[in-house]
Every structure is written in structure tokens, then in C-alpha cells.
Design a protein around this motif. Structure first.
Motif, mmCIF file in Angstrom:
data_model
loop_
_atom_site.group_PDB
_atom_site.id
_atom_site.type_symbol
_atom_site.label_atom_id
_atom_site.label_comp_id
_atom_site.label_asym_id
_atom_site.label_seq_id
_atom_site.Cartn_x
_atom_site.Cartn_y
_atom_site.Cartn_z
ATOM 1 N N ASP A 1 0.849 -1.186 0.000
ATOM 2 C CA ASP A 1 0.000 0.000 0.000
ATOM 3 C C ASP A 1 0.875 1.221 0.000
ATOM 4 O OD1 ASP A 1 -2.133 -1.728 2.233
ATOM 5 O OD2 ASP A 1 -2.435 -1.319 0.093
ATOM 6 N N ARG A 2 0.779 2.032 -1.043
ATOM 7 C CA ARG A 2 1.578 3.242 -1.065
ATOM 8 C C ARG A 2 0.726 4.380 -0.539
ATOM 9 N NH1 ARG A 2 4.783 3.106 -6.705
ATOM 10 N NH2 ARG A 2 5.982 4.723 -5.692
ATOM 11 N N PRO A 3 1.314 5.281 0.238
ATOM 12 C CA PRO A 3 0.514 6.336 0.899
ATOM 13 C C PRO A 3 -0.289 7.185 -0.083
ATOM 14 C CG PRO A 3 2.820 6.455 1.575
ATOM 15 C CD PRO A 3 2.717 5.315 0.622
ATOM 16 N N ASP A 4 0.245 7.382 -1.306
ATOM 17 C CA ASP A 4 -0.533 8.226 -2.215
ATOM 18 C C ASP A 4 -1.414 7.405 -3.133
ATOM 19 O OD1 ASP A 4 2.435 8.928 -4.258
ATOM 20 O OD2 ASP A 4 1.514 7.077 -3.554
ATOM 21 N N GLY A 5 -1.591 6.128 -2.809
ATOM 22 C CA GLY A 5 -2.559 5.315 -3.540
ATOM 23 C C GLY A 5 -2.093 4.821 -4.897
ATOM 24 N N ARG A 6 -0.788 4.989 -5.232
ATOM 25 C CA ARG A 6 -0.357 4.510 -6.544
ATOM 26 C C ARG A 6 -0.157 3.011 -6.507
ATOM 27 N NH1 ARG A 6 5.001 7.002 -8.000
ATOM 28 N NH2 ARG A 6 5.208 7.650 -5.847
ATOM 29 N N GLY B 1 11.382 -8.818 -2.424
ATOM 30 C CA GLY B 1 11.681 -8.909 -3.845
ATOM 31 C C GLY B 1 10.737 -8.097 -4.705
ATOM 32 N N SER B 2 9.833 -7.362 -4.106
ATOM 33 C CA SER B 2 8.927 -6.545 -4.922
ATOM 34 C C SER B 2 9.539 -5.157 -5.106
ATOM 35 C CB SER B 2 7.561 -6.436 -4.262
ATOM 36 O OG SER B 2 7.725 -6.132 -2.914
ATOM 37 N N VAL B 3 9.271 -4.614 -6.283
ATOM 38 C CA VAL B 3 9.899 -3.356 -6.670
ATOM 39 C C VAL B 3 8.828 -2.298 -6.855
ATOM 40 C CG1 VAL B 3 11.161 -2.244 -8.533
ATOM 41 C CG2 VAL B 3 11.805 -4.520 -7.809
ATOM 42 N N ILE B 4 9.029 -1.121 -6.277
ATOM 43 C CA ILE B 4 8.110 -0.015 -6.574
ATOM 44 C C ILE B 4 8.896 1.049 -7.327
ATOM 45 C CG2 ILE B 4 6.603 -0.424 -4.617
ATOM 46 C CD1 ILE B 4 7.883 1.952 -3.250
ATOM 47 N N LEU B 5 8.196 1.753 -8.216
ATOM 48 C CA LEU B 5 8.867 2.732 -9.045
ATOM 49 C C LEU B 5 8.604 4.134 -8.543
ATOM 50 C CD1 LEU B 5 7.951 1.309 -12.546
ATOM 51 C CD2 LEU B 5 10.112 1.103 -11.360
ATOM 52 N N ASP B 6 9.604 5.018 -8.750
ATOM 53 C CA ASP B 6 9.437 6.434 -8.466
ATOM 54 C C ASP B 6 8.953 6.667 -7.034
ATOM 55 O OD1 ASP B 6 7.655 9.175 -10.085
ATOM 56 O OD2 ASP B 6 9.589 9.083 -9.079
ATOM 57 N N PRO B 7 9.765 6.285 -6.038
ATOM 58 C CA PRO B 7 9.302 6.449 -4.654
ATOM 59 C C PRO B 7 9.373 7.896 -4.202
ATOM 60 C CG PRO B 7 11.533 5.621 -4.691
ATOM 61 C CD PRO B 7 11.086 5.691 -6.118
ATOM 62 N N THR B 8 8.538 8.261 -3.236
ATOM 63 C CA THR B 8 8.659 9.563 -2.589
ATOM 64 C C THR B 8 9.746 9.457 -1.528
ATOM 65 O OG1 THR B 8 7.050 8.971 -0.935
ATOM 66 C CG2 THR B 8 6.215 10.058 -2.903
ATOM 67 N N LYS B 9 10.061 10.589 -0.893
ATOM 68 C CA LYS B 9 11.165 10.595 0.065
ATOM 69 C C LYS B 9 10.890 9.661 1.242
ATOM 70 C CE LYS B 9 14.470 13.933 1.707
ATOM 71 N NZ LYS B 9 15.441 13.680 0.694
#
Lengths: 243, 303
Positions: free
Chosen positions: A4-9, A149-157
């Protein structure tokens, strides 16, 4: 396992990209690149005559100045300058204007994660705006890895600090070709799969890193398309500026 | 093309030196065609490396590392400081990398080397992210006193692969480090206990510790490679670095996890096969360096 990414992406979703060129009046080329809240302003002055003492006068040289948002210039800024200089040297055609110096200045307007890729993208757009001869463009992306092993793209700080590791990757832009076989192939791999630059933070396994490279250049295709659209849609810049 | 003429070996030798200076890239490529390098190394072999612990006797931990001609001197001094409020039970490590003019003809007193702050930052990133040092071991009293380790690395001879030698010397210095024994005296200040005092001082707060060493887990080792056309050269000299500009530095720890893969641009692109080859070369190098370091540590303990 969905993160779950905080900005819902979703994992592979990038933040909204925006690029505006020709925003500074006196610079020969300028661009402002933003990825979500991370904004970097790049200005290009050049080519100017002469090279610095340590540089090779048979080639054009590139000088990079990095200005942080607050505070004095320290080791981190010097490292960014060196990475940018070597990345831009590999994309520019250095044999055309010999014994000249092109200065690229980057000003960090806001840092919300993925700062170096944003700066590299801004610098490339500014070089195009200035009309500096480039062989191809560089497209930069940040990938963060969670332990599973999961990758998220373009993370925030915040995401960068929470994740186990993240890496900044720079690839060739993707080639739009009329030929049926598409892009150039080197050793059976398309040219865009080669990394120009890679900077990693944090410890991961080798397989995770290779998976990260795959995800990275899948995403770089999206940024490439955005770059192509944004460069084509702008009117040509004033030709008398580089006098 | 500068090849030796029929008349006299001396003339032939001078031609080769001139060729090396005038056409350095072609000189190196002629060697690469035969899968060898000018100093007769095969492409994947690193130079001979040595580590000597305890080079600086006044420092709490020190080491002199040499990879080929590249020489790095690392020294650690410990100082007591108050820990920050965000991490009251952790000490701190400050790393600085210096390139004095003795190391290279391109470094002058008024013109510091551009590569020095970059290597300093790379070193602190690698040492902190590898988790080699448990900062909690550097704590004395939670919230009041903790150790600050100042690691200074001096480059004495810059002949290529600076980061590798610097990391090796830093790791060796931490292996040699002995944290001084301290006690807290009546004023609440921390004082070092010298051997002569022994158990003379009765401290209010018994924080008397013996001289102890740090436990190092997951020690990182690195290898820098040059990518040129389809060749991969391990452990370049300064001449090779100036001629072929694409460098890749891979840092692996002792459990073969990737601590850092650093490729700062460069004209040659790194495809997946090249990345895997560099990582394989680094794995081999990690074993060599671990052996060298373990031998140096056990030699020290015998003394």
C-alpha cells in the motif's frame, strides 16, 4: 503481495510528469522537470571557448554545477555533479565542438524523493532546448526494493527511507523506428537495455537487483514517450539566444 | 605504427614508449586483442594486494592497504560525545578521505582532487548501508555518552582503483580497532583508564570496560572494473582509467549480497551480461580479500 503506497499509486505507477522548456530568458537552454513534488530546474550555457586545465582539449567538455535547495555545497552535491557530468558526457557528441565548455546548472526546487533521476531528465531536456548536439537522450528512473523482492517505481522521500534499498538507473531513450526489426541490437539485447548509470543504496541480493533492472527499463519506455511528446509539442526556441 | 625496427633493441624500446604516450588507446587495444594487459595480467585478475594492521601506533585502530601501487593509510581515533536525541543508544562514525599532493602529479595544494569528496561519500554510504558496524556497540551510557569514531583515510599513491583500496583499508582499520577502556569519574566525566591505574579509582558509576574490539558482521569488499567494447578489465591502473573511461564498482558483502553497484555514466553501456560478469569477478575477489584480511588479523593476534 500488494504494497500500500501512501498516495494510492500501484507498484508500477509513476508520479505525474511535467516538463516545460525555455523558461529562463538568458540561459541558452533551460528546462523544468517535475515528478510529483520533486522539481528540478536545469539551465545550459554554452558552448563557450576554452576548456579547464585538466580536461582534454580535443573534445568538448561539460561542467556541471549542482545547487541544493538549502545549505552549502558538500560532498553529496559533488557526487551528484560527477555522476551527472559522466552521464551527460556519454550522451553528447563531444567531437563536434572541440575545445569548448558547456555548463549545466541544476537548481533543486523541491526534493520529494527520486532527486537524481529528476535532475538527469531535466538536464537532458535543457540540452535539447539549447541545441547542444546529442547522440541520444538519457532517461532516468528510481526503483525501490522491499525485502520480499517486490519493486516499486518512483518512490517519494518517505518511501525511499522506509524501503530496504533503492537504486537510480539511467537508460537510453527508446527508439521509434520505421524498420520492422525496431531498435539496434547488440549481442541479442536491444540497445535500450544497457544501463548508462546505476547508483544503489542499501543491501539487496543480486537477483533482486537484476529484476530491478528489468522493471526499470520497462518504466523508462513510458518516460521516453512522455519526453518525446513534450519535446515535439514545444515551438522551436529562439535561434538568436546562443550568440 | 611504432613497431620495433630491425636495427637495435634500444630503438625498438624507445618506439614502444613513444607509442604508449602518443596513442595510448591503440597501445592498450593491441594488448587486449591478445587477452592481456600491459603489466602482463590476464583481464580478470586484480593486482597483488597486501594489508598491514597497526601502521599508526598513536591511533586506536589503523591499517595500510596496498593494491598494486595504490596505497591507502586508514586511521581511527575515538572520542566520547553525547549521542543525538533520535538515537540515544547509538554511537557515530565519521569518514573522511584525503588526497594529499603526494599521491598524484595531478593533485596540487591549491587544486584539490575532484574525486576525493565523491569517494568519501561513497565510502560512508557503503559502510553505513552494509551494516558492518553495529552502532549500538559504540554506546557507553544511553543518552549521555557514546563513542564517535573518526576514520581518516589518506591516499599515499593514486594508481587506479582508489575506492577499492580505500574500502579495504577502512575495513582493516575497523578490524584492528580496540576501543579504549574508560571509567566515569566523580565529576560524571568519562576518562580513559590507563593500565597503570588499574583498579585504583573507585568509580561512582562502574562503566569500567576492558579494551575491546568491535564485532564486524557482513564485511563489504569491492572490485572496480573497466568496460571497453566487449572486454571487462578488473582492477584498472591509473593509466587504464584515463584511457578507457567506463568504470563499474561492485561491492559485495561476505554473504554475497549486493551492497552497491556504482556505474557513474561512461561511453560504454552495461548490459545484463556485463553486469553479471562483473559481479562474478567481484565474488572471486571477495574470497581473495577475505583471506588476505584474515591472515593479517591473525598475524596481529600472534604478536
Amino acid at each position: 503481495m500488494e504494497i500500500d503506497r501512501p498516495d494510492g499509486r500501484t507498484r508500477n505507477q509513476l508520479r505525474p510528469l511535467a516538463c516545460s522548456r525555455n523558461i529562463l530568458n538568458r540561459a541558452h537552454g533551460s528546462a523544468r522537470w517535475s515528478q510529483g513534488d520533486t522539481i528540478v530546474l536545469a539551465a545550459v550555457y554554452g558552448p563557450k571557448t576554452g576548456t579547464r586545465k585538466n580536461e582534454n582539449p580535443e573534445k568538448a567538455s561539460i561542467e556541471v554545477i549542482w545547487k541544493p535547495r538549502t545549505g552549502q555545497v558538500g560532498k553529496a552535491e559533488k557526487e551528484y555533479e560527477m555522476i551527472l557530468k559522466r552521464t551527460l558526457q556519454s550522451i553528447c557528441v563531444l567531437t563536434i565542438n572541440q575545445n569548448t565548455t558547456t555548463t549545466v546548472i541544476l537548481q533543486v526546487v523541491n526534493d520529494d524523493g527520486s532527486l537524481l533521476p529528476c535532475a538527469i531528465n531535466a538536464a537532458c531536456a535543457a540540452l535539447v532546448d539549447a541545441g547542444i548536439p546529442v547522440r541520444h537522450l538519457a532517461v532516468a528512473i528510481c526503483c525501490a526494493m522491499a525485502g520480499s523482492g517486490s519493486v516499486i517505481l518512483d518512490p517519494t522521500k518517505l518511501e525511499e527511507q522506509k524501503m530496504e534499498a533503492f537504486s537510480y538507473l539511467v537508460f537510453h531513450n527508446s527508439v521509434l523506428s520505421m524498420l520492422p526489426e525496431g531498435s539496434l541490437h547488440v549481442d541479442g539485447e536491444p540497445m535500450e537495455h544497457g544501463i548508462i548509470t546505476s547508483v544503489t543504496h542499501g543491501v539487496i541480493s543480486v537477483d533482486d537487483y537484476l529484476y530491478c533492472l528489468e522493471r526499470g527499463h520497462a518504466a523508462s519506455a513510458k518516460i521516453s514517450d512522455f519526453l518525446r511528446r513534450s519535446l515535439q509539442s514545444h515551438a522551436p526556441s529562439d535561434p538568436s539566444k546562443a550568440a | 605504427m611504432g613497431s620495433s625496427g630491425a636495427s637495435g633493441d634500444l630503438e625498438g624500446e624507445m618506439e614502444v614508449d613513444a607509442f604508449r604516450r602518443l596513442f595510448p588507446l591503440r597501445f592498450h587495444e593491441r594488448h587486449l586483442l591478445e587477452s592481456i594487459r600491459p603489466d602482463a595480467r590476464p583481464l580478470g585478475r586484480a593486482r597483488e594486494s597486501t594489508v598491514a594492521l597497526g601502521a599508526v601506533s598513536s591511533a586506536d585502530g589503523s591499517a595500510l592497504a596496498k593494491i598494486g601501487h595504490t596505497t591507502m593509510l586508514a586511521a581511527i581515533k575515538m572520542e566520547v560525545m553525547t549521542p543525538s536525541s533520535e538515537s540515544p543508544d547509538e554511537g557515530c562514525v565519521a569518514i573522511d578521505f584525503h588526497m594529499p599532493p603526494i599521491c598524484s602529479p595531478f593533485v596540487r595544494p591549491g587544486r584539490p582532487a575532484e574525486v576525493a569528496p565523491v569517494i568519501a561519500k561513497q565510502l560512508s554510504d557503503v559502510i553505513s548501508s552494509s551494516g558492518m558496524i553495529n552502532l549500538k556497540e559504540l554506546s557507553l551510557t544511553t543518552g549521555k555518552a557514546a563513542w564517535m569514531a573518526y576514520l581518516d583515510i589518506y591516499c599515499l599513491d593514486a594508481d587506479g582503483a582508489l575506492f577499492d583500496a580505500a574500502l579495504l583499508s577502512a575495513v582493516a582499520a575497523f578490524s584492528h580497532l580496540q576501543i579504549p577502556a574508560v571509567s566515569i569519574n566523580e565529576d560524571g566525566r568519562v576518562v580513559t583508564v590507563s593500565r597503570a591505574d588499574g583498579d585504583g579509582k573507585q568509580a561512582k558509576d562502574p562503566v569500567i570496560k576492558e579494551k575491546r574490539k568491535l564485532t564486524l558482521s557482513c564485511v563489504p569488499f569491492s572490485l572496480t572494473c573497466i568496460l571497453h567494447q566487449k572486454y571487462i578489465l578488473a582492477d584498472p591502473t591509473a593509466e587504464e582509467e584515463s584511457v578507457m573511461e567506463t568504470l563499474v564498482t561492485v561491492v559485495l558483502d561476505s554473504s554475497s549480497r549486493l551492497v552497491s553497484l556504482y556505474k557513474p555514466g561512461g561511453p560504454v553501456l552495461a548490459y545484463t551480461s556485463a553486469v553479471q560478469d562483473c559481479i562474478a569477478l567481484t565474488r572471486h575477489r571477495v574470497k581473495e580479500l577475505q583471506k588476505i584480511l584474515n591472515e593479517a588479523v591473525s598475524d596481529m593476534e600472534v604478536d
